[in-house]
Motif scaffolding. Structure first.
Motif, PDB file in Angstrom:
ATOM      1  N   VAL A  75      20.971 -10.502   3.987  1.00  0.00           N
ATOM      2  CA  VAL A  75      21.450 -10.470   2.599  1.00  0.00           C
ATOM      3  C   VAL A  75      20.330 -10.048   1.660  1.00  0.00           C
ATOM      4  O   VAL A  75      20.531  -9.239   0.746  1.00  0.00           O
ATOM      5  CB  VAL A  75      22.034 -11.840   2.197  1.00  0.00           C
ATOM      6  CG1 VAL A  75      22.304 -11.893   0.693  1.00  0.00           C
ATOM      7  CG2 VAL A  75      23.324 -12.107   2.965  1.00  0.00           C
ATOM      8  N   LEU A  76      19.130 -10.565   1.871  1.00  0.00           N
ATOM      9  CA  LEU A  76      17.989 -10.152   1.053  1.00  0.00           C
ATOM     10  C   LEU A  76      17.727  -8.657   1.197  1.00  0.00           C
ATOM     11  O   LEU A  76      17.481  -7.953   0.213  1.00  0.00           O
ATOM     12  CB  LEU A  76      16.739 -10.940   1.444  1.00  0.00           C
ATOM     13  CG  LEU A  76      16.651 -12.377   0.941  1.00  0.00           C
ATOM     14  CD1 LEU A  76      15.478 -13.090   1.593  1.00  0.00           C
ATOM     15  CD2 LEU A  76      16.506 -12.409  -0.574  1.00  0.00           C
ATOM     16  N   VAL A  97      10.756 -11.132  -5.588  1.00  0.00           N
ATOM     17  CA  VAL A  97      11.136 -11.857  -6.804  1.00  0.00           C
ATOM     18  C   VAL A  97      12.206 -11.080  -7.564  1.00  0.00           C
ATOM     19  O   VAL A  97      13.210 -11.639  -8.017  1.00  0.00           O
ATOM     20  CB  VAL A  97       9.895 -12.099  -7.697  1.00  0.00           C
ATOM     21  CG1 VAL A  97      10.320 -12.692  -9.032  1.00  0.00           C
ATOM     22  CG2 VAL A  97       8.919 -13.040  -7.003  1.00  0.00           C
ATOM     23  N   GLY A  98      12.023  -9.784  -7.700  1.00  0.00           N
ATOM     24  CA  GLY A  98      13.004  -8.971  -8.406  1.00  0.00           C
ATOM     25  C   GLY A  98      14.342  -8.933  -7.699  1.00  0.00           C
ATOM     26  O   GLY A  98      15.390  -8.901  -8.347  1.00  0.00           O
ATOM     27  N   VAL A  99      14.313  -8.946  -6.395  1.00  0.00           N
ATOM     28  CA  VAL A  99      15.551  -8.887  -5.617  1.00  0.00           C
ATOM     29  C   VAL A  99      16.361 -10.166  -5.780  1.00  0.00           C
ATOM     30  O   VAL A  99      17.593 -10.139  -5.747  1.00  0.00           O
ATOM     31  CB  VAL A  99      15.228  -8.621  -4.130  1.00  0.00           C
ATOM     32  CG1 VAL A  99      16.435  -8.854  -3.244  1.00  0.00           C
ATOM     33  CG2 VAL A  99      14.721  -7.191  -3.949  1.00  0.00           C
ATOM     34  N   LEU A 100      15.707 -11.279  -5.989  1.00  0.00           N
ATOM     35  CA  LEU A 100      16.414 -12.545  -6.165  1.00  0.00           C
ATOM     36  C   LEU A 100      17.125 -12.627  -7.510  1.00  0.00           C
ATOM     37  O   LEU A 100      18.152 -13.296  -7.634  1.00  0.00           O
ATOM     38  CB  LEU A 100      15.442 -13.721  -6.050  1.00  0.00           C
ATOM     39  CG  LEU A 100      14.789 -13.963  -4.688  1.00  0.00           C
ATOM     40  CD1 LEU A 100      13.778 -15.090  -4.798  1.00  0.00           C
ATOM     41  CD2 LEU A 100      15.829 -14.286  -3.632  1.00  0.00           C
ATOM     42  N   LEU A 147      13.796  -6.205   5.547  1.00  0.00           N
ATOM     43  CA  LEU A 147      13.249  -7.136   4.575  1.00  0.00           C
ATOM     44  C   LEU A 147      11.721  -7.186   4.621  1.00  0.00           C
ATOM     45  O   LEU A 147      11.082  -7.540   3.632  1.00  0.00           O
ATOM     46  CB  LEU A 147      13.821  -8.543   4.834  1.00  0.00           C
ATOM     47  CG  LEU A 147      13.338  -9.659   3.902  1.00  0.00           C
ATOM     48  CD1 LEU A 147      13.705  -9.344   2.455  1.00  0.00           C
ATOM     49  CD2 LEU A 147      13.920 -10.985   4.330  1.00  0.00           C
ATOM     50  N   MET A 148      11.125  -6.810   5.753  1.00  0.00           N
ATOM     51  CA  MET A 148       9.684  -6.938   5.917  1.00  0.00           C
ATOM     52  C   MET A 148       8.903  -5.876   5.158  1.00  0.00           C
ATOM     53  O   MET A 148       7.679  -5.956   5.063  1.00  0.00           O
ATOM     54  CB  MET A 148       9.323  -6.874   7.411  1.00  0.00           C
ATOM     55  CG  MET A 148      10.022  -7.927   8.252  1.00  0.00           C
ATOM     56  SD  MET A 148       9.731  -9.617   7.685  1.00  0.00           S
ATOM     57  CE  MET A 148       7.991  -9.772   8.042  1.00  0.00           C
ATOM     58  N   TYR A 149       9.583  -4.883   4.603  1.00  0.00           N
ATOM     59  CA  TYR A 149       8.892  -3.789   3.943  1.00  0.00           C
ATOM     60  C   TYR A 149       9.036  -3.860   2.434  1.00  0.00           C
ATOM     61  O   TYR A 149      10.066  -4.314   1.924  1.00  0.00           O
ATOM     62  CB  TYR A 149       9.427  -2.443   4.446  1.00  0.00           C
ATOM     63  CG  TYR A 149       9.288  -2.305   5.940  1.00  0.00           C
ATOM     64  CD1 TYR A 149       8.042  -2.157   6.532  1.00  0.00           C
ATOM     65  CD2 TYR A 149      10.406  -2.383   6.764  1.00  0.00           C
ATOM     66  CE1 TYR A 149       7.912  -2.071   7.902  1.00  0.00           C
ATOM     67  CE2 TYR A 149      10.285  -2.289   8.140  1.00  0.00           C
ATOM     68  CZ  TYR A 149       9.032  -2.135   8.707  1.00  0.00           C
ATOM     69  OH  TYR A 149       8.911  -2.054  10.068  1.00  0.00           O
ATOM     70  N   ARG A 150       8.014  -3.386   1.754  1.00  0.00           N
ATOM     71  CA  ARG A 150       8.049  -3.311   0.291  1.00  0.00           C
ATOM     72  C   ARG A 150       8.408  -1.874  -0.067  1.00  0.00           C
ATOM     73  O   ARG A 150       7.608  -0.960   0.094  1.00  0.00           O
ATOM     74  CB  ARG A 150       6.691  -3.691  -0.282  1.00  0.00           C
ATOM     75  CG  ARG A 150       6.715  -3.975  -1.775  1.00  0.00           C
ATOM     76  CD  ARG A 150       5.338  -4.366  -2.258  1.00  0.00           C
ATOM     77  NE  ARG A 150       5.385  -4.895  -3.615  1.00  0.00           N
ATOM     78  CZ  ARG A 150       4.348  -4.868  -4.435  1.00  0.00           C
ATOM     79  NH1 ARG A 150       3.211  -4.346  -4.050  1.00  0.00           N
ATOM     80  NH2 ARG A 150       4.452  -5.384  -5.649  1.00  0.00           N
TER      81      ARG A 150
END
Length: 206
Positions: free
Chosen positions: A49-50, A120-123, A85-88
């Motif tokens: 989901v993230l 943080v932005g994704v949340l 999810l592990m990548y920026r």
């Protein structure tokens, strides 16, 4: 508790149809995200989901074609095969970059100022395709998501009561102020917001 596509869509900002489309992989197209829970029926993890929220936010700044190109480069050209999810990931004027400390790999060529999609932005809440996608950990004021409580199933704040169970009672005609008779820890305000969130989940799945 894993998330069925309907709930994963509501929490990520995608639609159920988009999730199905992004799971598909054929000779000409690589899958965007295949759920890490390998079973039927299809279920998504909290990490999925993230990652999906990250992907949806990327789509606000870059085309689907560019994102697929970027993911293809990430997975097949530079051999990065961890969970998405592990990548920026960074968008820069329509292109997508993989950001590392002190450097950025251009995954889909282009030039502009970068917009970093960090955790943080994704949340936080955001808008996508006319939808208001709520805060992931607090999709309603009295509805919360915590991976350590019921595996991340949205619950009424301060309880372990799933939003869906409360919403079902209201849909059956139980007044919000009487929910306390079934769940003593659930307030009328919490019940109403659980029902509101359930309506949002249903709307996103259409």
């Amino acid at each position: 508790m894993p998330y069925p596509p309907k709930l994963a869509a509501a929490l990520s900002g995608a639609t159920v149809r988009e999730l199905a489309h992004w799971r598909r992989m054929d000779m000409s197209r690589k899958a965007v995200l295949i759920p890490e829970i390998s079973q039927r029926p299809i279920l998504y993890s909290f990490r999925d989901v993230l990652a999906l929220r990250t992907y949806v936010k990327l789509r606000n700044d870059a085309s689907l074609q560019k994102i697929r190109q970027a993911l293809g480069t990430l997975r097949y050209d530079i051999q990065e095969c961890e969970h998405l999810l592990m990548y920026r990931l960074v968008t820069a004027g329509g292109t997508v970059h993989l950001a590392e400390p002190g450097q950025a790999a251009d995954l889909a060529p282009g030039k502009a100022n970068a917009v970093v999609h960090d955790l943080v932005g994704v949340l936080r809440p955001f808008r996508h395709d006319g939808w208001y996608v709520p805060d992931l950990l607090r999709p309603r004021r009295h509805v919360t998501v915590d991976p350590s409580i019921r595996g991340g199933m949205p619950v009424v704040e301060g309880t372990r009561v799933p939003y869906g169970e409360v919403a079902a009672l209201l849909r059956d005609g139980v007044p919000a102020e009487r929910i306390i008779e079934y769940y003593p820890s659930v307030t009328a305000a919490g019940a109403l917001e659980a029902a509101d969130f359930a309506d949002y989940v249903d709307a996103m799945s259409k």
